[in-house]
Design a protein around this motif. Structure first.
Motif, PDB file in Angstrom:
ATOM      1  N   ARG A   6       3.056   2.801   3.067  1.00  0.00           N
ATOM      2  CA  ARG A   6       4.512   2.797   2.898  1.00  0.00           C
ATOM      3  C   ARG A   6       5.067   4.207   3.119  1.00  0.00           C
ATOM      4  NH1 ARG A   6       4.726   0.609  -1.841  1.00  0.00           N
ATOM      5  NH2 ARG A   6       4.795   2.539  -3.017  1.00  0.00           N
TER       6      ARG A   6
ATOM      7  N   ASN B  49       0.851  -1.191   0.000  1.00  0.00           N
ATOM      8  CA  ASN B  49       0.000   0.000   0.000  1.00  0.00           C
ATOM      9  C   ASN B  49       0.892   1.249   0.000  1.00  0.00           C
ATOM     10  OD1 ASN B  49      -1.385   2.301   1.395  1.00  0.00           O
ATOM     11  ND2 ASN B  49      -3.128   0.892   1.258  1.00  0.00           N
ATOM     12  N   GLU B  50       0.783   2.029  -1.052  1.00  0.00           N
ATOM     13  CA  GLU B  50       1.657   3.186  -1.233  1.00  0.00           C
ATOM     14  C   GLU B  50       1.510   4.222  -0.120  1.00  0.00           C
ATOM     15  OE1 GLU B  50       2.251   6.677  -4.545  1.00  0.00           O
ATOM     16  OE2 GLU B  50       1.595   4.711  -5.236  1.00  0.00           O
TER      17      GLU B  50
END
Length: 153
Positions: free
Chosen positions: A24, A20-21
């Motif tokens: 992160r 999950n961007e």
């Protein structure tokens, strides 16, 4: 600080693997902010800089990498840190215990503890403030923020 760099490489390597961007980015941003804040506090309070910075790296590790509930993240992060630090054979048992104890206690902002614990708690509060200076802090968190700022002046 070679040990710190090895731990940092491991932690950020795990953060880079977060799918999950947004999670992160949050993991990296917040951990970096706590790391920077604890650096300043450790210097101003004459604490072991390397141990303080290692605490900062691991303090929310399980929340980000294991999707651990907030209520358990300090304990689970301390367990992970204990296992990892033990496996490296780079640390004395007393250092591992001190680091992991501080990590396990960092959410208990209303309690006072060892200087390392206090530095981590204060760095966490200061980092949250720096991430959003418009956020209102009350009670013990406000007190911690003001005291941390005073220590840095």
């Amino acid at each position: 600080m070679e040990r710190y760099q090895r731990i940092k490489d491991h932690v950020y390597g795990k953060f880079n693997a977060i799918y999950n961007e947004i999670l992160r980015a949050n993991a990296m941003t917040h951990t970096n902010a706590v790391d920077n804040c604890i650096t300043l506090l450790a210097i101003s309070r004459n604490l072991n800089l390397e141990l303080c910075k290692i605490c900062a790296l691991f303090h929310d590790f399980s929340q980000y990498t294991q999707n651990c509930p907030h209520s358990e993240h300090a304990r689970m992060s301390a367990i992970y840190a204990h296992n990892f630090l033990s496996e490296t054979n780079l640390f004395k048992i007393s250092e591992i215990d001190e680091i992991c104890y501080a990590i396990s206690q960092h959410s208990k902002k209303d309690q006072y503890d060892s200087p390392l614990c206090e530095a981590l708690k204060d760095a966490d509060v200061l980092a949250h403030f720096l991430e959003d200076p418009t956020k209102q802090f009350e009670g013990i968190k406000r007190e911690r923020l003001l005291n941390a700022c005073a220590d840095l002046s």
